[in-house]
Design a protein around this motif. Structure first.
Motif, PDB file in Angstrom:
ATOM      1  N   GLU A  27       1.933  -3.393  -4.448  1.00 49.73           N
ATOM      2  CA  GLU A  27       3.054  -3.844  -4.511  1.00 49.73           C
ATOM      3  C   GLU A  27       2.424  -4.751  -3.834  1.00 49.73           C
ATOM      4  N   ASN A  28       4.014  -6.813  -4.669  1.00 54.68           N
ATOM      5  CA  ASN A  28       3.560  -7.859  -4.204  1.00 54.68           C
ATOM      6  C   ASN A  28       1.924  -8.480  -4.539  1.00 54.68           C
ATOM      7  N   GLY A  74      -2.594  -8.656  -2.620  1.00 49.04           N
ATOM      8  CA  GLY A  74      -1.573  -7.490  -2.736  1.00 49.04           C
ATOM      9  C   GLY A  74      -1.532  -6.754  -1.914  1.00 49.04           C
ATOM     10  N   THR A  75      -0.313  -5.513  -1.778  1.00 48.69           N
ATOM     11  CA  THR A  75      -0.697  -4.607  -0.806  1.00 48.69           C
ATOM     12  C   THR A  75      -0.761  -3.927  -1.571  1.00 48.69           C
TER      13      THR A  75
END
Length: 643
Positions: free
Chosen positions: A370-371, A382-383
């Protein structure tokens, strides 16, 4: 087009000879011998006419072939009324010519497909808009947009901040390279990163890619012609035939004896045995994944003394793989791969995709990141499962995660280091490199057993990388930093000491493949240009296919020679019998037909060749783990970190 017309001519001559012989036999059996002679003569004349044209062409080139014996026998048989014998000889000769033409096929096709990889149009900036324009309309100074996955159509320089390019087809470097603003871009390079602007410096006709096309064409023209195996026996056999026929006529006063000698002497064992054995060899080699483009390349393959290997994609796999995982935190190696691969799912970069493939090969289920923010030429942040992850080059990871690179992180010569930071802490490195193909040492040993005396490496990569990958393999010489024309010069220099085989897979190898006695292309993943220029294409992506290919070629050639020796031996005995009056011209023609059948049956043994080494032996992955092709990150084209 010329080759197609030649093939059609051979088919037409064979059809006319067969029609003349069969119709003449029908007329003769129906009680019309005069019409039968006309039919037989009508079947012989076109074959004899085409044969005379070929003889004149050969003599003008300083070549003396066995065609002269066939022409003498048909001419003498017609002159002295032995039209049936002439018709049999015409059928045998046209059949042999057809088989030889079929065996050779189209050893070379036009190189127009080479340019098909480059787009015919380009996207040009003009007055604040983008226009699709033909390549011929592009001029130096124009500004082009090169989108992700596009191939640079012309030479130019990077107008954007940076560009990520795959130049493997041109330079042999398997890893994409990062070019900064103002650095030169070679036409034929593929954009492996984000879209960038290219400032044109050369027209399409003057570009690097077009220059390689011209090199291939020039190399093919300069390639030394190889005489047919049959023609190497021609002068001696022609002399023996003429002397024996003349002696028979001189001492007996009977010209028919001379005709009988010439008919028996028609060199069909030579004309038929060689193409049949070699065609059978072509079929057998294809069974092992080796496509040989004709009888001449197969015959040359049997005589190879020097082998020149390209590195990237040929000696090595050509794709980045994980060599090792270095830990610098409290994560295990599996966890480092897990987090790096999970985040890299969002990237199309070849290094990222290799990391993802390695994780999936271990049956690892990867979560969705994510992100995600990707920085071209740097890395990805990112995550993953609620944790902040950064993957990429050391400098990128240090700046994004606020960590320092430990002194213990040593970059081996030529390797690519991918760093991983999780929650602001450096967890480790993935060490990646281009793998040496499994079983390479055994392959080289097998090639030497088959008579290859010299084995060289020729690569456009740097010397340090070339020496690292060949250490302990027993190469006779290593040539690095070579341009396409320098590879051609190396091939030409080695040809002075014997037949040379060049093996490659990239566009940059195409000129050298065309210049070698036998050019071998890696057909599974190699460039279309190399496959077009090569004489041999390995249909599967395994270099060890060379072993059965060479062995089939050698044994096919040996079978052809055995057939020739046996056939000529029997023909000589028949010639002697004809000289003493024991054979009429028709009987001699039928005897020669029987010899031909025996010769063909023997030549067809090549279809049952079983190579002693077929390269099917399974290789353990561990065999390849100890040796790698190392692509360095220390050059201007491959800066520190993720490339």
């Amino acid at each position: 087009m010329t080759l197609l017309l030649h093939d059609r001519l051979n088919v037409g001559l064979l059809g006319l000879a067969l029609l003349g012989l069969v119709s003449g036999l029908v007329l003769w059996l129906s009680g019309q011998p005069d019409l039968a002679k006309i039919a037989w003569t009508a079947g012989v004349v076109p074959v004899l006419g085409a044969l005379c044209v070929e003889i004149v062409r050969s003599l003008s080139n300083g070549e003396v072939g066995l065609d002269i014996v066939a022409a003498l026998s048909m001419s003498a048989a017609l002159l002295f009324g032995e039209t049936l014998a002439a018709a049999v000889v015409a059928l045998m000769y046209s059949g042999g010519t057809f088989l030889e033409s079929f065996a050779q096929g189209r050893a070379r096709r036009e190189m127009s497909d080479l340019l098909s990889r480059v787009p015919r149009t380009a996207t040009r900036h003009r007055d604040g808009a983008l226009d699709e324009v033909p390549l011929d309309d592009i001029a130096p100074g124009d500004l082009l947009l090169i989108r992700q996955g596009d191939v640079a159509p012309v030479d130019g320089s990077v107008e954007s901040t940076r560009a990520m390019l795959d130049q493997s087809a041109l330079t042999g470097e398997s890893m994409p390279v990062r070019l900064e603003h103002g650095q030169e871009v070679m036409s034929g390079s593929t954009n492996a990163g984000e879209a960038f602007d290219l400032r044109v410096t050369r027209r399409a006709a003057d570009s690097t890619y077009a220059g390689i096309v011209r090199l291939v064409e020039e190399a093919q023209k300069s390639k030394a012609p190889m005489a047919r195996l049959a023609d190497r026996w021609s002068l001696l056999f022609l002399t023996v035939t003429v002397v024996l026929a003349t002696a028979a006529w001189w001492f007996t006063g009977d010209p028919i004896r001379a005709v009988a000698v010439l008919v028996v002497a028609t060199p069909c064992p030579l004309i038929l045995a060689v193409p049949v054995a070699l065609v059978a060899g072509l079929s057998r080699a294809a069974h092992f994944g080796v496509l040989i483009k004709g009888a001449k390349p197969l015959e040359a393959l049997a005589r190879i003394k020097t082998l020149i290997l390209d590195k990237t994609g040929t000696l090595t796999d050509g794709r980045p793989q994980i060599v090792s995982i270095d830990r610098h935190g409290d994560m295990s190696g599996d966890d480092i791969l897990y987090f790096a691969a999970a985040l890299d799912q969002a990237s199309k970069h070849p290094i990222a995709q290799a990391i993802v493939a390695a994780a999936r090969a271990r049956a690892t289920a990867l979560p969705v990141p994510e992100n995600v923010v990707e920085t071209p030429g740097g890395g990805v942040a990112g995550t993953v499962e609620g944790r902040r992850v950064v993957v990429g080059g050391a400098g990128f990871v240090a700046s994004q995660a606020g960590v320092a690179e430990p002194e213990s992180a040593v970059v081996d010569t030529g390797s690519v280091i991918v760093s991983l930071a999780v929650d602001g802490k450096l967890m480790g490195h993935l060490v990646m490199a281009d793998a040496l193909r499994p079983g390479t040492a055994d392959l080289l040993a097998g090639l030497r057993k088959l008579g290859v005396a010299r084995i060289l490496l020729a690569t456009g990569d740097r010397r340090a990388v070339a020496e690292a990958v060949t250490e302990g393999l027993g190469f006779d010489a290593v040539r690095a930093d070579l341009t396409p024309d320098q590879k051609v010069m190396l091939v030409l220099a080695e040809r002075k000491t014997g037949a040379v085989m060049m093996v490659g897979d990239g566009v940059n190898d195409a000129p050298a493949l065309a210049a070698a006695d036998v050019g071998v292309a890696m057909g599974a993943r190699g460039a279309a240009a190399s496959a077009e220029a090569a004489d041999v294409v390995l249909l599967v992506d395994h270099l060890d296919r060379l072993l059965p290919g060479i062995e089939v070629a050698q044994r096919s050639r040996r079978i052809a020679l055995e057939s020739v020796v046996a056939g000529i031996g029997l023909s000589v005995l028949g010639m002697i019998a004809a000289a003493f009056g024991y054979l009429t011209p028709v009987q001699g023609a039928l005897l020669q037909e029987g010899i031909d059948v025996a010769v063909i049956l023997n030549a067809l043994r090549a279809l049952r060749i079983v190579p002693g080494q077929t390269g099917r032996k399974a290789r353990s992955p561990e065999d390849a783990a100890s040796r790698w092709s190392l692509e360095t990150t220390s050059t201007p084209h491959a800066p520190e970190g993720r490339i």
